[in-house]
Design an enzyme around this catalytic site. Structure first.
Site, PDB file in Angstrom:
ATOM      1  CE  LYS A  13      -8.715 -50.930  75.713  1.00  0.00           C
ATOM      2  NZ  LYS A  13     -10.109 -50.781  76.188  1.00  0.00           N
ATOM      3  NE  ARG A  87     -10.666 -56.139  72.091  1.00  0.00           N
ATOM      4  CZ  ARG A  87     -10.549 -54.816  72.008  1.00  0.00           C
ATOM      5  NH1 ARG A  87      -9.424 -54.270  71.618  1.00  0.00           N
ATOM      6  NH2 ARG A  87     -11.556 -54.044  72.308  1.00  0.00           N
ATOM      7  NE  ARG A 126     -15.205 -43.793  72.655  1.00  0.00           N
ATOM      8  CZ  ARG A 126     -14.658 -44.980  72.806  1.00  0.00           C
ATOM      9  NH1 ARG A 126     -13.441 -45.096  73.283  1.00  0.00           N
ATOM     10  NH2 ARG A 126     -15.347 -46.055  72.491  1.00  0.00           N
ATOM     11  NE  ARG A 160     -14.848 -46.807  68.888  1.00  0.00           N
ATOM     12  CZ  ARG A 160     -14.051 -47.435  69.747  1.00  0.00           C
ATOM     13  NH1 ARG A 160     -12.972 -46.834  70.216  1.00  0.00           N
ATOM     14  NH2 ARG A 160     -14.328 -48.656  70.125  1.00  0.00           N
ATOM     15  NE  ARG A 171     -16.962 -51.506  72.198  1.00  0.00           N
ATOM     16  CZ  ARG A 171     -17.062 -50.175  72.329  1.00  0.00           C
ATOM     17  NH1 ARG A 171     -18.207 -49.560  72.018  1.00  0.00           N
ATOM     18  NH2 ARG A 171     -16.049 -49.470  72.745  1.00  0.00           N
TER      19      ARG A 171
HETATM   20  P1  AP5 Z   1     -11.058 -44.154  75.977  1.00  0.00           P
HETATM   21  O1  AP5 Z   1      -9.709 -43.721  76.393  1.00  0.00           O
HETATM   22  O2  AP5 Z   1     -11.488 -43.907  74.593  1.00  0.00           O
HETATM   23  O3  AP5 Z   1     -11.276 -45.709  76.402  1.00  0.00           O
HETATM   24  P2  AP5 Z   1     -10.720 -47.041  75.741  1.00  0.00           P
HETATM   25  O4  AP5 Z   1     -10.331 -47.951  76.856  1.00  0.00           O
HETATM   26  O5  AP5 Z   1      -9.698 -46.739  74.709  1.00  0.00           O
HETATM   27  O6  AP5 Z   1     -12.060 -47.599  75.125  1.00  0.00           O
HETATM   28  P3  AP5 Z   1     -12.376 -48.233  73.686  1.00  0.00           P
HETATM   29  O7  AP5 Z   1     -13.856 -48.120  73.498  1.00  0.00           O
HETATM   30  O8  AP5 Z   1     -11.487 -47.636  72.641  1.00  0.00           O
HETATM   31  O9  AP5 Z   1     -11.988 -49.698  73.930  1.00  0.00           O
HETATM   32  P4  AP5 Z   1     -12.390 -50.902  73.073  1.00  0.00           P
HETATM   33  O10 AP5 Z   1     -11.459 -51.888  73.619  1.00  0.00           O
HETATM   34  O11 AP5 Z   1     -13.817 -51.256  73.125  1.00  0.00           O
HETATM   35  O12 AP5 Z   1     -12.185 -50.399  71.568  1.00  0.00           O
HETATM   36  P5  AP5 Z   1     -11.066 -50.679  70.480  1.00  0.00           P
HETATM   37  O13 AP5 Z   1     -10.973 -49.502  69.620  1.00  0.00           O
HETATM   38  O14 AP5 Z   1      -9.843 -51.215  71.111  1.00  0.00           O
HETATM   39  O15 AP5 Z   1     -12.094 -43.478  76.996  1.00  0.00           O
HETATM   40  C1  AP5 Z   1     -13.495 -43.674  76.837  1.00  0.00           C
HETATM   41  C2  AP5 Z   1     -14.246 -42.397  77.265  1.00  0.00           C
HETATM   42  O16 AP5 Z   1     -14.039 -42.164  78.659  1.00  0.00           O
HETATM   43  C3  AP5 Z   1     -13.754 -41.113  76.560  1.00  0.00           C
HETATM   44  O17 AP5 Z   1     -14.859 -40.273  76.337  1.00  0.00           O
HETATM   45  C4  AP5 Z   1     -12.767 -40.492  77.560  1.00  0.00           C
HETATM   46  O18 AP5 Z   1     -12.699 -39.081  77.437  1.00  0.00           O
HETATM   47  C5  AP5 Z   1     -13.387 -40.915  78.888  1.00  0.00           C
HETATM   48  N1  AP5 Z   1     -12.395 -41.147  79.943  1.00  0.00           N
HETATM   49  C6  AP5 Z   1     -11.186 -41.771  79.809  1.00  0.00           C
HETATM   50  N2  AP5 Z   1     -10.563 -41.850  81.010  1.00  0.00           N
HETATM   51  C7  AP5 Z   1     -11.419 -41.278  81.923  1.00  0.00           C
HETATM   52  C8  AP5 Z   1     -11.338 -41.063  83.345  1.00  0.00           C
HETATM   53  N3  AP5 Z   1     -10.291 -41.454  84.071  1.00  0.00           N
HETATM   54  N4  AP5 Z   1     -12.395 -40.464  83.960  1.00  0.00           N
HETATM   55  C9  AP5 Z   1     -13.485 -40.055  83.231  1.00  0.00           C
HETATM   56  N5  AP5 Z   1     -13.607 -40.208  81.879  1.00  0.00           N
HETATM   57  C10 AP5 Z   1     -12.584 -40.831  81.239  1.00  0.00           C
HETATM   58  O19 AP5 Z   1     -11.717 -51.879  69.651  1.00  0.00           O
HETATM   59  C11 AP5 Z   1     -12.870 -51.671  68.868  1.00  0.00           C
HETATM   60  C12 AP5 Z   1     -13.241 -52.959  68.129  1.00  0.00           C
HETATM   61  O20 AP5 Z   1     -12.171 -53.319  67.222  1.00  0.00           O
HETATM   62  C13 AP5 Z   1     -13.435 -54.205  68.994  1.00  0.00           C
HETATM   63  O21 AP5 Z   1     -14.725 -54.275  69.528  1.00  0.00           O
HETATM   64  C14 AP5 Z   1     -13.158 -55.312  67.976  1.00  0.00           C
HETATM   65  O22 AP5 Z   1     -14.235 -55.468  67.082  1.00  0.00           O
HETATM   66  C15 AP5 Z   1     -11.993 -54.725  67.169  1.00  0.00           C
HETATM   67  N6  AP5 Z   1     -10.687 -55.063  67.766  1.00  0.00           N
HETATM   68  C16 AP5 Z   1      -9.766 -54.170  68.226  1.00  0.00           C
HETATM   69  N7  AP5 Z   1      -8.679 -54.796  68.682  1.00  0.00           N
HETATM   70  C17 AP5 Z   1      -8.906 -56.129  68.519  1.00  0.00           C
HETATM   71  C18 AP5 Z   1      -8.155 -57.284  68.822  1.00  0.00           C
HETATM   72  N8  AP5 Z   1      -6.941 -57.206  69.406  1.00  0.00           N
HETATM   73  N9  AP5 Z   1      -8.690 -58.494  68.531  1.00  0.00           N
HETATM   74  C19 AP5 Z   1      -9.897 -58.595  67.936  1.00  0.00           C
HETATM   75  N10 AP5 Z   1     -10.676 -57.538  67.633  1.00  0.00           N
HETATM   76  C20 AP5 Z   1     -10.181 -56.294  67.908  1.00  0.00           C
HETATM   77 MG    MG Z   2      -9.579 -47.012  72.618  1.00  0.00          MG
END
Ligand code: AP5
Ligand code: MG
Length: 214
Positions: A13, A87, A126, A160, A171
């Site tokens: 994402k 979410r 990552r 992270r 997660r």
């Molecule tokens: P990346 O692009 O970083 O993936 P992502 O989908 O953004 O993954 P996240 O880990 O950020 O998602 P998340 O939902 O767990 O975390 P968030 O920060 O939202 O890619 C990942 C890796 O893969 C990278 O190394 C990249 O280079 C590689 N890659 C990407 N595309 C690729 C491809 N096509 N092929 C190969 N490699 C690839 O949330 C974190 C925490 O915050 C949550 O757990 C929760 O505690 C809190 N939180 C956030 N939002 C909310 C909400 N709305 N409600 C409640 N709690 C929340």
């Molecule tokens: Mg992300």
């Protein structure tokens, strides 16, 4: 144009949102990034949610809806990319209401499908530039050999606190229990589009561009 990127942790994402910001002048709204910024700047809310995030659990709807409300009222660019929000069904309802009250609409919800095995491999490899947020991966997109971010030149790479196998299990469970019902919710509204998130980064970019241009 306002869109949601919906998918499990590691689906790509953030990577795809950054590309859309660069190529389409859209504004990325990542609640995960906002919460991490709040933690790093030491705000009371940021410190309060840090442990919840490190465990891989969701923070309360009230907090994230409040963060999004502030950003929507500020406006911006040629549309918003919601990354990691909504979410829960309560967050999805709140987003609908917020967009309606600011006279905006939701144009597409793009579900990025990736299997669990690939997610674990992606997350545990990552790293992110601490200065500009550029996302790297030890296997698919390694940090430049000169130790400097290819986007901004800084040498401050971070991993992270929730990118470990135990937190990732939580997660993923949170995603399947609380977030995956949104797939049916947006399907019923006729807004759901699905892309294969397993291809390489360019292939996924192409699939998303096709959805946006049709
Ligand atoms: P990346 O692009 O970083 O993936 P992502 O989908 O953004 O993954 P996240 O880990 O950020 O998602 P998340 O939902 O767990 O975390 P968030 O920060 O939202 O890619 C990942 C890796 O893969 C990278 O190394 C990249 O280079 C590689 N890659 C990407 N595309 C690729 C491809 N096509 N092929 C190969 N490699 C690839 O949330 C974190 C925490 O915050 C949550 O757990 C929760 O505690 C809190 N939180 C956030 N939002 C909310 C909400 N709305 N409600 C409640 N709690 C929340
Ligand atoms: Mg992300």
């Amino acid at each position: 144009m306002n869109i949601i990127l919906l998918g499990p942790p590691g689906a790509g994402k953030g990577t795809q949102a950054r590309h859309l910001v660069e190529t389409r002048d859209m504004v990325q709204l990542s609640t995960g990034d906002m919460l991490r910024e709040a933690k790093d700047s030491g705000t009371e809310m940021g410190l309060r949610v840090a442990e919840v995030m490190a465990r891989g659990e969701l923070v309360t709807d009230e907090i994230v809806i409040g963060l999004i409300r502030e950003k929507l009222e500020a406006g911006g660019g040629s549309g918003f990319i919601f990354d990691g929000f909504p979410r829960t069904l309560a967050q999805a309802d709140a987003l609908g209401e917020l967009l309606a009250t600011t006279g905006q609409s939701l144009d597409a919800v793009i579900e990025m499908q990736v299997d669990d095995e690939a997610l674990v491999a992606r997350i545990t490899a990552r790293s992110t530039c601490g200065a500009c947020g550029e996302v790297y991966n030890d296997i698919t997109k390694p940090q430049p050999s000169d130790g400097k971010c290819s986007n901004c030149g800084a040498s401050d790479f971070k991993r992270r606190a929730d990118d470990n196998e135990e937190s990732l299990r939580t997660r993923l469970m949170e995603y399947y229990k609380k977030t995956s019902p949104l797939i049916g919710y947006y399907h019923a509204k006729g807004q759901l589009r699905t892309v294969d998130g397993l291809g390489d980064i360019d292939a996924v970019q192409g699939a998303i561009a096709q959805v946006l241009d049709n």
